[in-house]
Design a protein around this motif. Sequence first.
Motif, PDB file in Angstrom:
ATOM      1  N   ARG A  55      -1.828  -2.826   2.230  1.00 57.81           N
ATOM      2  CA  ARG A  55      -0.412  -2.875   2.595  1.00 57.81           C
ATOM      3  C   ARG A  55      -0.008  -1.652   3.397  1.00 57.81           C
ATOM      4  O   ARG A  55       0.751  -1.750   4.366  1.00 57.81           O
ATOM      5  N   MET A  56      -0.526  -0.487   3.026  1.00 56.57           N
ATOM      6  CA  MET A  56      -0.230   0.727   3.796  1.00 56.57           C
ATOM      7  C   MET A  56      -0.693   0.589   5.241  1.00 56.57           C
ATOM      8  O   MET A  56       0.056   0.902   6.179  1.00 56.57           O
ATOM      9  N   ALA A  57      -1.928   0.130   5.420  1.00 63.75           N
ATOM     10  CA  ALA A  57      -2.470   0.001   6.772  1.00 63.75           C
ATOM     11  C   ALA A  57      -1.672  -1.008   7.590  1.00 63.75           C
ATOM     12  O   ALA A  57      -1.374  -0.778   8.776  1.00 63.75           O
ATOM     13  N   ALA A  58      -1.305  -2.120   6.959  1.00 66.90           N
ATOM     14  CA  ALA A  58      -0.546  -3.152   7.672  1.00 66.90           C
ATOM     15  C   ALA A  58       0.802  -2.621   8.156  1.00 66.90           C
ATOM     16  O   ALA A  58       1.274  -2.989   9.237  1.00 66.90           O
ATOM     17  N   LYS A  59       1.395  -1.750   7.385  1.00 67.66           N
ATOM     18  CA  LYS A  59       2.721  -1.230   7.752  1.00 67.66           C
ATOM     19  C   LYS A  59       2.680  -0.329   8.984  1.00 67.66           C
ATOM     20  O   LYS A  59       3.710  -0.112   9.625  1.00 67.66           O
ATOM     21  N   VAL A  60       1.511   0.204   9.327  1.00 70.81           N
ATOM     22  CA  VAL A  60       1.401   1.015  10.544  1.00 70.81           C
ATOM     23  C   VAL A  60       0.575   0.292  11.605  1.00 70.81           C
ATOM     24  O   VAL A  60       0.113   0.906  12.574  1.00 70.81           O
ATOM     25  N   GLY A  61       0.379  -1.020  11.423  1.00 73.81           N
ATOM     26  CA  GLY A  61      -0.290  -1.825  12.438  1.00 73.81           C
ATOM     27  C   GLY A  61      -1.780  -1.598  12.551  1.00 73.81           C
ATOM     28  O   GLY A  61      -2.363  -1.794  13.626  1.00 73.81           O
ATOM     29  N   ARG A  62      -2.429  -1.195  11.463  1.00 73.23           N
ATOM     30  CA  ARG A  62      -3.874  -0.989  11.473  1.00 73.23           C
ATOM     31  C   ARG A  62      -4.536  -1.865  10.409  1.00 73.23           C
ATOM     32  O   ARG A  62      -3.864  -2.418   9.530  1.00 73.23           O
ATOM     33  N   LYS A  63      -5.836  -1.952  10.484  1.00 67.51           N
ATOM     34  CA  LYS A  63      -6.615  -2.555   9.417  1.00 67.51           C
ATOM     35  C   LYS A  63      -7.100  -1.448   8.483  1.00 67.51           C
ATOM     36  O   LYS A  63      -7.157  -0.280   8.866  1.00 67.51           O
ATOM     37  N   VAL A 226       6.975   6.222   1.315  1.00 62.84           N
ATOM     38  CA  VAL A 226       8.335   6.435   0.804  1.00 62.84           C
ATOM     39  C   VAL A 226       9.092   5.112   0.756  1.00 62.84           C
ATOM     40  O   VAL A 226       9.756   4.781  -0.244  1.00 62.84           O
ATOM     41  N   GLN A 227       9.002   4.335   1.833  1.00 61.07           N
ATOM     42  CA  GLN A 227       9.696   3.045   1.878  1.00 61.07           C
ATOM     43  C   GLN A 227       9.165   2.091   0.812  1.00 61.07           C
ATOM     44  O   GLN A 227       9.938   1.364   0.178  1.00 61.07           O
ATOM     45  N   MET A 228       7.856   2.083   0.588  1.00 61.24           N
ATOM     46  CA  MET A 228       7.270   1.226  -0.446  1.00 61.24           C
ATOM     47  C   MET A 228       7.774   1.622  -1.828  1.00 61.24           C
ATOM     48  O   MET A 228       8.067   0.761  -2.664  1.00 61.24           O
ATOM     49  N   LYS A 229       7.873   2.923  -2.071  1.00 63.75           N
ATOM     50  CA  LYS A 229       8.384   3.398  -3.351  1.00 63.75           C
ATOM     51  C   LYS A 229       9.826   2.973  -3.539  1.00 63.75           C
ATOM     52  O   LYS A 229      10.207   2.453  -4.609  1.00 63.75           O
ATOM     53  N   GLN A 230      10.653   3.163  -2.513  1.00 71.47           N
ATOM     54  CA  GLN A 230      12.068   2.822  -2.613  1.00 71.47           C
ATOM     55  C   GLN A 230      12.291   1.319  -2.765  1.00 71.47           C
ATOM     56  O   GLN A 230      13.228   0.892  -3.445  1.00 71.47           O
ATOM     57  N   ALA A 231      11.424   0.519  -2.149  1.00 69.31           N
ATOM     58  CA  ALA A 231      11.582  -0.938  -2.198  1.00 69.31           C
ATOM     59  C   ALA A 231      10.954  -1.561  -3.446  1.00 69.31           C
ATOM     60  O   ALA A 231      11.004  -2.779  -3.620  1.00 69.31           O
ATOM     61  N   GLY A 232      10.340  -0.735  -4.279  1.00 73.34           N
ATOM     62  CA  GLY A 232       9.727  -1.259  -5.494  1.00 73.34           C
ATOM     63  C   GLY A 232       8.389  -1.946  -5.271  1.00 73.34           C
ATOM     64  O   GLY A 232       7.916  -2.677  -6.142  1.00 73.34           O
ATOM     65  N   GLU A 233       7.753  -1.684  -4.121  1.00 71.84           N
ATOM     66  CA  GLU A 233       6.482  -2.365  -3.828  1.00 71.84           C
ATOM     67  C   GLU A 233       5.345  -1.858  -4.713  1.00 71.84           C
ATOM     68  O   GLU A 233       4.431  -2.612  -5.046  1.00 71.84           O
ATOM     69  N   PHE A 234       5.384  -0.591  -5.103  1.00 70.13           N
ATOM     70  CA  PHE A 234       4.365  -0.092  -6.018  1.00 70.13           C
ATOM     71  C   PHE A 234       4.452  -0.820  -7.357  1.00 70.13           C
ATOM     72  O   PHE A 234       3.443  -1.249  -7.921  1.00 70.13           O
ATOM     73  N   ASP A 235       5.680  -0.953  -7.864  1.00 68.09           N
ATOM     74  CA  ASP A 235       5.867  -1.638  -9.142  1.00 68.09           C
ATOM     75  C   ASP A 235       5.421  -3.096  -9.042  1.00 68.09           C
ATOM     76  O   ASP A 235       4.857  -3.650  -9.994  1.00 68.09           O
ATOM     77  N   GLU A 236       5.658  -3.703  -7.887  1.00 67.15           N
ATOM     78  CA  GLU A 236       5.237  -5.093  -7.679  1.00 67.15           C
ATOM     79  C   GLU A 236       3.715  -5.216  -7.738  1.00 67.15           C
ATOM     80  O   GLU A 236       3.172  -6.148  -8.353  1.00 67.15           O
ATOM     81  N   ILE A 237       3.006  -4.270  -7.116  1.00 72.26           N
ATOM     82  CA  ILE A 237       1.544  -4.292  -7.145  1.00 72.26           C
ATOM     83  C   ILE A 237       1.034  -4.087  -8.569  1.00 72.26           C
ATOM     84  O   ILE A 237       0.163  -4.814  -9.044  1.00 72.26           O
ATOM     85  N   LEU A 238       1.592  -3.100  -9.255  1.00 70.07           N
ATOM     86  CA  LEU A 238       1.163  -2.823 -10.631  1.00 70.07           C
ATOM     87  C   LEU A 238       1.403  -4.013 -11.544  1.00 70.07           C
ATOM     88  O   LEU A 238       0.575  -4.302 -12.414  1.00 70.07           O
ATOM     89  N   ALA A 239       2.523  -4.698 -11.341  1.00 68.12           N
ATOM     90  CA  ALA A 239       2.866  -5.830 -12.205  1.00 68.12           C
ATOM     91  C   ALA A 239       1.824  -6.949 -12.119  1.00 68.12           C
ATOM     92  O   ALA A 239       1.627  -7.700 -13.085  1.00 68.12           O
ATOM     93  N   ARG A 240       1.149  -7.060 -10.991  1.00 65.69           N
ATOM     94  CA  ARG A 240       0.116  -8.103 -10.837  1.00 65.69           C
ATOM     95  C   ARG A 240      -1.052  -7.879 -11.776  1.00 65.69           C
ATOM     96  O   ARG A 240      -1.788  -8.822 -12.107  1.00 65.69           O
ATOM     97  N   TYR A 241      -1.261  -6.630 -12.196  1.00 60.33           N
ATOM     98  CA  TYR A 241      -2.468  -6.290 -12.942  1.00 60.33           C
ATOM     99  C   TYR A 241      -2.173  -5.824 -14.372  1.00 60.33           C
ATOM    100  O   TYR A 241      -3.085  -5.396 -15.063  1.00 60.33           O
TER     101      TYR A 241
END
Length: 242
Positions: A55-63, A226-241
């Motif tokens: 997800r980090m790589a995708a957000k900056v347009g890389r693989k 920072v944006q992922m943290k603010q948007a709750g994306e980390f919590d979303e990833i953790l919740a999957r596991y």
Amino acid sequence: MPKLLPALLLLTLSCASFASERALRFSINDSWAMPMVRIEDGKAVEGILVDLQQRMAAKVGRKAEMLVMPRMRVQHALDSGDIDVRCYVSPNWVDSGHYRYIWSLPFMTQRDVLVGVTPEKFKPEQLLNQRLGTVLGFTYQRLEPLFNSGQIQRENARTQDQVLLKLSARRYRYAISNELSLHWFNRHQAPGQKLHIISEVAAEPVACIVRDAPDVPTMALLRALVQMKQAGEFDEILARYR
């Protein structure tokens, strides 16, 4: 049509530039187990770190290129600049080589716990003449004086999962595990076979470090975190596991 040519040329050049940008190199420590990462045939195929780094790589347009390596080789790769991003790391775990890297904000806390085969409650300092399951190469700062004095003895395994498997098989009575790996392990155990938390050993905020170099979108990656943290994306990833 002639008026469109400059715009089409610019678009073509932009696409070619994007396509030529190399993948970002993320390190994966081969000592980790699920839910952090599952490694098959030397490749990271799923887990919290795989989801996070893709997800980090995708957000900056890389693989994302995930390089699975032993812990000591990770340190060498940091020293030589052979990896661009290392995630799930604490300043207390990095000996050297991070001066070329910029720390992100912490995105979660790793809790290390003392684990046993039966429900008990005591502090690790109360252990005496016990073998303690640990991961090879991992440092447990609170326990180092106990190891050095001989009050307890380390019994190393190569991965966190192997530590818990040996504990479950009664190879020793106690072990150290991070809380996430313990919960994942217990998900696959029968009710009477689950391992038990005895006490917390340490709680470390963990973050990513990003290489500060012209060929790495360093600031963009740090902003994305920072944006992922603010948007709750980390919590979303953790919740999957969980």
